[in-house]
Design an enzyme around this catalytic site. Structure first.
Site, PDB file in Angstrom:
ATOM      1  N   ASP A 144      48.948  33.654  38.811  1.00 23.13           N
ATOM      2  CA  ASP A 144      49.382  33.238  37.435  1.00 23.13           C
ATOM      3  C   ASP A 144      50.938  33.308  37.531  1.00 23.13           C
ATOM      4  O   ASP A 144      51.617  32.766  36.611  1.00 23.13           O
ATOM      5  CB  ASP A 144      48.681  34.298  36.691  1.00 23.13           C
ATOM      6  CG  ASP A 144      47.171  34.037  36.635  1.00 23.13           C
ATOM      7  OD1 ASP A 144      46.457  35.224  36.655  1.00 23.13           O
ATOM      8  OD2 ASP A 144      46.769  32.862  36.241  1.00 23.13           O
ATOM      9  N   HIS A 202      47.113  43.131  41.161  1.00 26.28           N
ATOM     10  CA  HIS A 202      45.799  42.532  41.346  1.00 26.28           C
ATOM     11  C   HIS A 202      45.059  43.824  41.978  1.00 26.28           C
ATOM     12  O   HIS A 202      45.105  44.693  42.590  1.00 26.28           O
ATOM     13  CB  HIS A 202      45.972  41.454  42.453  1.00 26.28           C
ATOM     14  CG  HIS A 202      44.555  40.554  42.514  1.00 26.28           C
ATOM     15  ND1 HIS A 202      43.360  40.884  43.050  1.00 26.28           N
ATOM     16  CD2 HIS A 202      44.419  39.374  41.890  1.00 26.28           C
ATOM     17  CE1 HIS A 202      42.699  39.863  42.571  1.00 26.28           C
ATOM     18  NE2 HIS A 202      43.323  38.801  42.239  1.00 26.28           N
TER      19      HIS A 202
END
Ligand code: SDX
Length: 429
Positions: free
Chosen positions: A363, A306
């Site tokens: 996700d 991320h």
């Protein structure tokens, strides 16, 4: 800490103000940099650049903190209510009972699509990507609600927001029903937000899909955990498009397009495809992780890493628990969850991932939950969009309310040809 930064350029000293956010984040204010120094900054991907001041969501990537209007996301997990969180993000505070009831009634009232919109679904091939349909049909709402293109006051904005949040479910469900050749299910006014969506997706004539509480709560929490994430790629897109005074529908349709990318919202589909590939025995978890570490393989461990979180993504931690509880409650163990847990175990003990601070992101587990609910893989990113819509609306409106907001127009450093002259076709070789 200093309230200014000193920049020395060509022997000239410039002092630039330093701003500090509510949680101590600090920024060098470069709004006058070019005018004062003739220089711009360069930051491809904007990893070091703040685009705005915002009061909607706070993320601390180093500590794994995510708060909506100051409330830690973990506190929504006990009695997850996506409609309540949507109101919080958009209007800045938790709704009173009266406000909540009125908003929920609007969502029920506005769930239907104009019958003219249904013909558009028939025009798409049944194999059309659902995200293409979603973006097109959200944009098409401006054709059927021209009175909501210009939002002159809070009440008009509230009407547009309610219509969009309500109808995105109907559009998503109709896209799915068209893709499988089944009749559209009209919204049921007696059902709440999530059960109504699942009814429109899966009910068959004379066989209504009944949503049990564990599924209702799981999907409410999945939508809540996707609801906003400050200046991510799709939200920044909505702000960029909205900065030209484009209407809410057009701006959110652009957000859908940005979210579609596999590096952003499309990752939840890529995670399931990765887990399926391992489950089918084509590759072991260990081999997959090895490939993900090899830059030449062009393979990444999808659902990992991320730009902001350099610690656990708090959403992934919550979603991992939701997946375990939902599958256990449904009595449907899923081997893909075991594979996901194995990949996480391998990666989190591997220096490649640890050194780069790569952890599971939102996700990594969300697709396993959606799969358990029966949502097809090609609809996963659409589910992300349904969840993220309140965040897009909140940011669009925050920017629209900002009297100092300007059209977004970044600069560049030119690397092309120096000045040259036109050469006629006859003289070109
Ligand atoms: C979302 O911004 C948001 O808030 C987004 C989001 C939201 O709610 O809106 O949180 C939703 O988009 C989550 C991210 C979903 N995408 C994925 O899961 C795709 C896989 N992840 C990566 O592609 C990547 O981690 C990103 C895109 C998420 C972040 O990319 P960055 O910040 O540009 O990081 P990078 O590509 O510069 O990577 C730094 C290093 C590189 O290695 P080196 O050059 O140091 O050798 O880490 C490596 C990368 O190769 N790396 C990975 C990796 N992610 C980064 N290596 C293997 N697998 C990965 N998943």
């Amino acid at each position: 800490m200093s309230d200014h930064a000193t920049l020395i350029l060509d022997g000239v000293q410039h002092e630039l103000p330093v701003l500090e956010g509510v949680e101590g984040e600090r920024a060098i204010d470069i709004r006058e940099l070019r005018e004062r120094t003739g220089h711009i900054t360069l930051d491809p991907g904007y990893g070091n650049t703040g685009s705005c001041l915002s009061a909607i969501t706070f993320i601390d990537g180093e500590k794994g903190i995510l708060r909506y209007r100051g409330i830690p996301i973990e506190q929504f997990a006990d009695a997850p209510n996506f409609v309540e969180v949507a109101w919080l993000l958009i209007f800045g505070r938790l709704p009173t009972a009266e406000q909540y009831t009125s908003f929920a009634e609007d969502l029920t009232r506005y769930a239907n699509l104009d019958e003219g919109m249904k013909h558009h679904f028939e025009g798409f091939p049944r194999s059309a990507p659902p995200m293409a349909i979603l973006s097109a049909m959200i944009n098409a709402l401006s054709c059927f609600h021209p009175e909501l293109i210009e939002l002159d006051d809070d009440e008009q904005f509230r009407m547009a927001a309610a219509r969009l949040i309500s109808k995105i479910r109907t559009i998503a469900a109709y896209a799915y029903r068209h893709s499988v050749g089944r009749p559209y299910n009209y919204p049921d006014p007696h059902l709440r937000y999530v059960p109504n969506f699942l009814h429109m997706m899966f009910s068959q004539p004379f066989d209504q899909r009944v949503c049990d509480e564990s599924v209702r709560d799981a999907l409410n929490l999945v939508l809540i955990l996707h609801a906003d994430h400050e200046q991510n790629c799709s939200t920044s897109t909505v702000r960029m498009v909205g900065s030209s005074q484009a209407n809410l529908f057009a701006s959110c349709a652009a957000g859908v397009c940005a979210l579609w990318g596999p590096l952003h919202g499309g990752a939840n589909v890529a995670v399931l495809e990765m887990l399926e590939q391992i489950h089918q025995g084509n590759i072991t978890p260990e081999e997959y992780v090895r490939l993900a570490k090899d830059r030449d393989s062009k393979i990444r461990l999808m659902g990992f890493g991320h730009r902001v979180y350099k610690n656990f993504d708090p959403r992934a931690q919550l979603l991992g628990g939701v997946a375990e509880r939902l599958l256990s409650g449904l009595g449907r163990p899923d081997p893909l969850l075991d594979i996901a847990r194995r990949l996480e175990e391998i990666a989190l003990s591997d220096p490649y991932f640890v050194d780069r601070k790569l952890y599971p992101n939102v996700d990594f587990y969300s697709g396993i939950i959606l799969r358990a609910i029966g949502i097809p893989t090609n609809m996963f990113t659409v589910m992300f969009a349904i969840g993220r819509l309140p965040g897009w609306i909140a940011h669009w409106w925050e920017q629209r309310q900002d009297a100092a907001a300007r059209i977004a127009r970044p600069r560049q450093i030119y690397t092309g040809s120096p000045q040259s002259d036109y050469v006629s076709m006859a003289q070109r070789i």
